[in-house]
Design a protein around this motif. Structure first.
Motif, PDB file in Angstrom:
ATOM      1  N   GLU A 178     -34.489  65.022 114.040  1.00  0.00           N
ATOM      2  CA  GLU A 178     -33.433  64.023 113.849  1.00  0.00           C
ATOM      3  C   GLU A 178     -32.662  63.760 115.130  1.00  0.00           C
ATOM      4  N   ASN A 179     -33.056  64.388 116.231  1.00  0.00           N
ATOM      5  CA  ASN A 179     -32.355  64.197 117.507  1.00  0.00           C
ATOM      6  C   ASN A 179     -30.853  64.395 117.336  1.00  0.00           C
ATOM      7  N   THR A 180     -30.500  65.460 116.671  1.00  0.00           N
ATOM      8  CA  THR A 180     -29.095  65.739 116.377  1.00  0.00           C
ATOM      9  C   THR A 180     -28.719  67.121 116.869  1.00  0.00           C
ATOM     10  N   VAL A 181     -27.528  67.220 117.404  1.00  0.00           N
ATOM     11  CA  VAL A 181     -26.968  68.495 117.810  1.00  0.00           C
ATOM     12  C   VAL A 181     -25.794  68.811 116.896  1.00  0.00           C
ATOM     13  N   PHE A 182     -25.703  70.054 116.476  1.00  0.00           N
ATOM     14  CA  PHE A 182     -24.652  70.468 115.563  1.00  0.00           C
ATOM     15  C   PHE A 182     -23.730  71.486 116.238  1.00  0.00           C
ATOM     16  N   LEU A 183     -22.508  71.509 115.802  1.00  0.00           N
ATOM     17  CA  LEU A 183     -21.582  72.560 116.200  1.00  0.00           C
ATOM     18  C   LEU A 183     -20.978  73.127 114.919  1.00  0.00           C
ATOM     19  N   GLN A 184     -21.455  74.290 114.525  1.00  0.00           N
ATOM     20  CA  GLN A 184     -20.914  74.969 113.359  1.00  0.00           C
ATOM     21  C   GLN A 184     -19.708  75.774 113.798  1.00  0.00           C
ATOM     22  N   MET A 185     -18.581  75.486 113.201  1.00  0.00           N
ATOM     23  CA  MET A 185     -17.323  76.140 113.584  1.00  0.00           C
ATOM     24  C   MET A 185     -16.805  76.951 112.412  1.00  0.00           C
ATOM     25  N   ASN A 186     -16.776  78.245 112.579  1.00  0.00           N
ATOM     26  CA  ASN A 186     -16.279  79.152 111.545  1.00  0.00           C
ATOM     27  C   ASN A 186     -14.990  79.822 112.007  1.00  0.00           C
ATOM     28  N   SER A 187     -14.275  80.377 111.050  1.00  0.00           N
ATOM     29  CA  SER A 187     -13.032  81.092 111.351  1.00  0.00           C
ATOM     30  C   SER A 187     -12.122  80.262 112.258  1.00  0.00           C
ATOM     31  N   LEU A 188     -11.928  79.032 111.875  1.00  0.00           N
ATOM     32  CA  LEU A 188     -11.133  78.128 112.706  1.00  0.00           C
ATOM     33  C   LEU A 188      -9.693  78.595 112.833  1.00  0.00           C
ATOM     34  N   LYS A 189      -9.114  78.314 113.983  1.00  0.00           N
ATOM     35  CA  LYS A 189      -7.740  78.699 114.281  1.00  0.00           C
ATOM     36  C   LYS A 189      -6.943  77.432 114.627  1.00  0.00           C
ATOM     37  N   PRO A 190      -5.633  77.469 114.467  1.00  0.00           N
ATOM     38  CA  PRO A 190      -4.831  76.297 114.847  1.00  0.00           C
ATOM     39  C   PRO A 190      -5.062  75.877 116.298  1.00  0.00           C
ATOM     40  N   GLU A 191      -5.321  76.828 117.183  1.00  0.00           N
ATOM     41  CA  GLU A 191      -5.542  76.480 118.590  1.00  0.00           C
ATOM     42  C   GLU A 191      -6.877  75.773 118.819  1.00  0.00           C
ATOM     43  N   ASP A 192      -7.717  75.666 117.794  1.00  0.00           N
ATOM     44  CA  ASP A 192      -8.944  74.884 117.902  1.00  0.00           C
ATOM     45  C   ASP A 192      -8.689  73.394 117.667  1.00  0.00           C
ATOM     46  N   THR A 193      -7.474  73.048 117.296  1.00  0.00           N
ATOM     47  CA  THR A 193      -7.140  71.645 117.052  1.00  0.00           C
ATOM     48  C   THR A 193      -7.307  70.824 118.319  1.00  0.00           C
ATOM     49  N   ALA A 194      -8.099  69.758 118.211  1.00  0.00           N
ATOM     50  CA  ALA A 194      -8.389  68.912 119.369  1.00  0.00           C
ATOM     51  C   ALA A 194      -9.303  67.776 118.920  1.00  0.00           C
ATOM     52  N   VAL A 195      -9.506  66.833 119.816  1.00  0.00           N
ATOM     53  CA  VAL A 195     -10.584  65.860 119.634  1.00  0.00           C
ATOM     54  C   VAL A 195     -11.832  66.458 120.273  1.00  0.00           C
ATOM     55  N   TYR A 196     -12.899  66.516 119.509  1.00  0.00           N
ATOM     56  CA  TYR A 196     -14.151  67.102 119.976  1.00  0.00           C
ATOM     57  C   TYR A 196     -15.118  65.982 120.361  1.00  0.00           C
ATOM     58  N   TYR A 197     -15.743  66.148 121.521  1.00  0.00           N
ATOM     59  CA  TYR A 197     -16.676  65.161 122.042  1.00  0.00           C
ATOM     60  C   TYR A 197     -18.028  65.821 122.301  1.00  0.00           C
ATOM     61  N   CYS A 198     -19.108  65.165 121.899  1.00  0.00           N
ATOM     62  CA  CYS A 198     -20.404  65.626 122.358  1.00  0.00           C
ATOM     63  C   CYS A 198     -20.766  64.844 123.614  1.00  0.00           C
ATOM     64  N   ALA A 199     -21.608  65.445 124.422  1.00  0.00           N
ATOM     65  CA  ALA A 199     -21.967  64.854 125.694  1.00  0.00           C
ATOM     66  C   ALA A 199     -23.407  65.223 126.034  1.00  0.00           C
ATOM     67  N   ALA A 200     -24.014  64.399 126.867  1.00  0.00           N
ATOM     68  CA  ALA A 200     -25.403  64.645 127.262  1.00  0.00           C
ATOM     69  C   ALA A 200     -25.573  64.369 128.746  1.00  0.00           C
ATOM     70  N   THR A 201     -26.459  65.110 129.353  1.00  0.00           N
ATOM     71  CA  THR A 201     -26.795  64.875 130.749  1.00  0.00           C
ATOM     72  C   THR A 201     -28.308  64.943 130.920  1.00  0.00           C
ATOM     73  N   LEU A 202     -28.818  64.116 131.831  1.00  0.00           N
ATOM     74  CA  LEU A 202     -30.244  64.109 132.136  1.00  0.00           C
ATOM     75  C   LEU A 202     -30.538  64.938 133.387  1.00  0.00           C
ATOM     76  N   ARG A 203     -29.513  65.460 134.004  1.00  0.00           N
ATOM     77  CA  ARG A 203     -29.672  66.149 135.287  1.00  0.00           C
ATOM     78  C   ARG A 203     -30.144  67.591 135.095  1.00  0.00           C
ATOM     79  N   VAL A 204     -31.214  67.917 135.780  1.00  0.00           N
ATOM     80  CA  VAL A 204     -31.768  69.262 135.689  1.00  0.00           C
ATOM     81  C   VAL A 204     -30.822  70.293 136.297  1.00  0.00           C
TER      82      VAL A 204
END
Length: 124
Positions: free
Chosen positions: A75-101
């Motif tokens: 599915e060409n999908t990347v996941f981020l499973q987040m467990n035991s979340l804390k208030p300090e994890d509050t943020a806007v989360y961005y995925c990113a990709a690079t083609l550079r080796v």
């Protein structure tokens, strides 16, 4: 490469969330995909990354043992499973990709493509 990240929301501390990043375009050339987060008043912060071919994963110390990055070939999908979340994890989360080796997985400057971001809010 076009990225769409989803899955954010409002949860309570110790709850879990799974973020998804759907990729399209030059997927076969992607070398590394990562997750970063940006909280108000702070700089954009590395969270996790995965090398596309080897699946080797890297994590920030602040999330190690709680977050897991993975990818789904079909599915060409990347996941981020987040467990035991804390208030300090509050943020806007961005995925990113690079083609550079030679990309540094932890540096946002080395990523060329970004998702639109998804808000994660953890209440105490």
């Amino acid at each position: 490469v076009h990225l769409v990240d989803t899955g954010g929301g409002l949860v309570q501390a110790v709850d879990s969330l799974r973020l998804s990043c759907a990729a399209s375009g030059r997927i076969f050339s992607t070398y590394t995909m990562g997750w970063f987060r940006h909280a108000p008043g702070k700089e954009r912060e590395f969270v996790a990354a995965i090398r596309w071919s080897s699946r080797r994963a890297y994590y920030a110390d602040s999330v190690k043992g709680r977050f897991t990055i993975s990818r789904d070939n079909t599915e060409n999908t990347v996941f981020l499973q987040m467990n035991s979340l804390k208030p300090e994890d509050t943020a806007v989360y961005y995925c990113a990709a690079t083609l550079r080796v030679d990309s540094r997985y932890y540096s946002p400057n080395d990523y060329d493509y970004w998702g639109q971001g998804t808000q994660v809010t953890v209440s105490s």
